[in-house]
Design an enzyme around this catalytic site. Structure first.
Site, short mmCIF file in Angstrom:
data_model
loop_
_atom_site.label_atom_id
_atom_site.label_comp_id
_atom_site.label_asym_id
_atom_site.label_seq_id
_atom_site.Cartn_x
_atom_site.Cartn_y
_atom_site.Cartn_z
CD GLU A 352 15.08 61.55 48.09
OE1 GLU A 352 14.45 61.82 47.05
OE2 GLU A 352 16.01 60.72 48.13
CD GLU A 438 18.83 57.12 50.94
OE1 GLU A 438 19.16 57.33 49.76
OE2 GLU A 438 17.66 57.28 51.35
#
Length: 561
Positions: A352, A438
């Protein structure tokens, strides 16, 4: 305004039907005639209405916005929106910042989230999608005529009941930023038409013609059976130490998933919560479980870029000693990849990075590329990923496709070998393979969740750049997102889970037939590994394993060789 329930566009904003929102907001109409200044045609919409949507060039300019609630709004015709129908919001947004009189043209590029909200009845917001547009300081003439790039509006919503009233609102930019809106419309999705298109696209992207050939005068009529053993497009799920103790979870995982990823057990804050106290036992147990099940595992993750997900002892040394922090980073790389070299075919290297800069802020921007370079050196067989969220949402200024591409290109320039996980804009700009890593689909209604899951899975499977999908869990009680399960807590498979199973069955080839007079049997199969068996009238059997890879010409399988 236009209402067309037989077609797809149920509401198209009338350029003269906008009303200003905000005491000082002023609206004006414009028509961009220069094709070079128009947004690119929306190719994704070609499959909705059967043709490519070309920008009209007509747009509304909103100026004088005083805060983020100011903008423009327009009522939606009563009765146009129906319950349990998925609607997509489409169109283009652009922003500009007027320069002071006499100032030069150009300036620092700034990203601004522009929200496109659908509000019903008492002002309740049912969607807060939109676009993230970028601007540079522009002259007064440019502010009215273009001068900044157009961004595609993204968003979708579904209503549980018909609203008494509804309106579309465009807002979200700070004071001093002007907003332009072109061709805003609300489209009722047609899943059947879309799925039909995606099936045709899937046939081209994921399948190949195969000829099973038996030479030497094999008798016509000999029976042939071809079975696909696995898919070249893996689908997996995250697991943890608790779920692998549940027989119902293990049963579904073993039978319907190809890959795994550890939910937390490989993260740095788990393997070294206290400095120097290493814990790889939990990861080892999960890895042993996956080895026994024959499931490859993604390595998630080596580092995490978000401050809130960095353990305290790392923060403590980062506050006073840069050299110690760099030593800890190198020790993490050496320890993790040295221990598991060759065991994880994928690694998310610095999780991220669009939403966090913990290591880059303290060790410099090049530390991110260093992480990739060192990971490649320590485990050269692993594919290294840049991964993030919200890149396709259109309402997160930190995570635009443009920023993702900028990050990838910077890392590549600094010597990183990477793979990304988002879609069209990224595959076109980077030419890298993509994974959904995800994925979960949250919806309280099981039947609607099944529809939503099918839509996402079909889009991913039909996209040529996507190489795999990993769900972030699938069983109720073991997932961080509510209402996203495929399997209920008692082990029963719900509607979404059955739809998932049906898709996997649809995407698996099983061909039967007989040799023709030329000793051949032809079929079209999905990419993956197979076994073929030819049974002669005498009972003699010929058995051969083979793989169907990408290719434009038929694959000829000679059973005699």
């Amino acid at each position: 305004m236009s209402i067309d329930l037989q077609g797809d566009v149920v509401f198209e904003v009338d350029a003269i039907g906008w009303a200003p929102s905000g005491a000082r907001t002023a609206l004006s109409l414009h028509h961009e005639l220069d094709p070079a200044r128009l947004p690119a045609a929306n190719k994704g919409e070609a499959t909705v209405g059967g043709h490519e949507r070309t920008p009209s060039g007509r747009y509304v300019l909103a100026t004088g916005l005083a805060d983020e609630e100011d903008g423009l709004c327009q009522a939606i015709t009563p009765g146009a929106l129906k319950p349990r129908v998925t609607y997509r919001v489409a169109g283009w947004i652009s922003v500009s910042v007027a320069a002071a009189p006499g100032a030069g043209v150009g300036g620092t590029t700034t990203y601004h989230p522009v929200h496109v909200s659908i509000r019903v009845d008492d002002g309740r917001c049912v969607i807060d999608g939109g676009a993230v547009a970028c601007s540079a300081a522009a002259s007064e003439s440019e502010a009215a005529g273009g001068g900044s790039r157009w961004a595609e509006i993204k968003g979708a919503f579904r209503l549980k009941e018909s609203p008494r009233s509804a309106a579309v609102h465009v807002h979200g930019v700070p004071a001093g930023v002007d907003v332009k809106v072109m061709d805003l419309r609300i489209i009722a999705t047609d899943p059947k038409a879309r799925f039909s298109y995606l099936k045709d696209k899937t046939d081209k992207v994921r399948k190949r013609d195969v000829v099973v050939n038996v030479a030497g005068g094999a008798p016509a009529g000999a029976s042939v059976r071809v079975v696909q053993l696995d898919s070249a497009f893996p689908i997996g799920s995250c697991i943890n130490g608790t779920v692998i103790q549940d027989p119902a979870f293990v049963d579904f995982f073993t039978n319907h998933m190809d890959w795994a990823v550890f939910e937390n057990e490989l993260k740095w804050y788990w393997t070294e919560a206290q400095r120097g106290q290493l814990n790889y036992a939990d990861a080892d147990r999960l890895l042993d479980f996956c080895d026994r099940a024959g499931k490859p595992v993604r390595g998630h993750c080596i580092f995490w870029a978000v401050d809130g997900d960095v353990q305290q002892w790392i923060k403590d040394i980062a506050a006073y000693d840069r050299d110690q922090l760099m030593a800890a980073v190198q020790a993490r790389l050496n320890g993790l990849l040295g221990r598991y070299a060759g065991r994880f075919p994928h690694y998310d290297v610095n999780n991220e990075m669009l939403h966090g800069r913990f290591f880059r802020d303290r060790l410099g921007d090049d530390v991110a590329a260093l992480m990739f370079r060192e990971a490649a050196r320590l485990d050269p067989g692993a594919a290294l990923f840049v991964n993030d969220y919200n890149v396709e949402c259109g309402n997160d200024p930190s995570a635009t496709p443009e920023r993702y591409v900028e990050l990838i290109r910077y890392l590549q320039w600094r010597g990183a070998q990477i793979i990304c996980d988002a879609l069209d804009a990224l595959s076109a700009a980077t030419d890298l393979p993509i994974w959904f890593t995800e994925l979960d689909v949250g919806e309280p209604d099981d039947a609607l969740r099944a529809d939503d899951l099918e839509a996402v899975m079909r889009e991913a499977y039909a996209h040529p750049a996507v190489q795999g999908v990993v769900l972030w869990g699938f069983m109720q009680g073991y997932m961080w997102r509510q209402d996203a399960a495929l399997v209920n807590s008692d082990g029963t498979v719900n509607d979404a889970g059955q739809r998932f199973i049906d898709l996997r069955r649809e995407w698996t080839s099983d061909a039967r037939g007989r040799l023709d007079a030329d000793g051949q049997f032809k079929f079209r199969g999905f990419h993956g590994n197979y076994v073929a068996q030819v049974t002669m009238p005498t009972g003699t059997k010929m058995l051969k394993a083979f793989s169907v890879d990408k290719g434009d010409t038929p694959l000829v399988l000679d059973m005699d060789n």
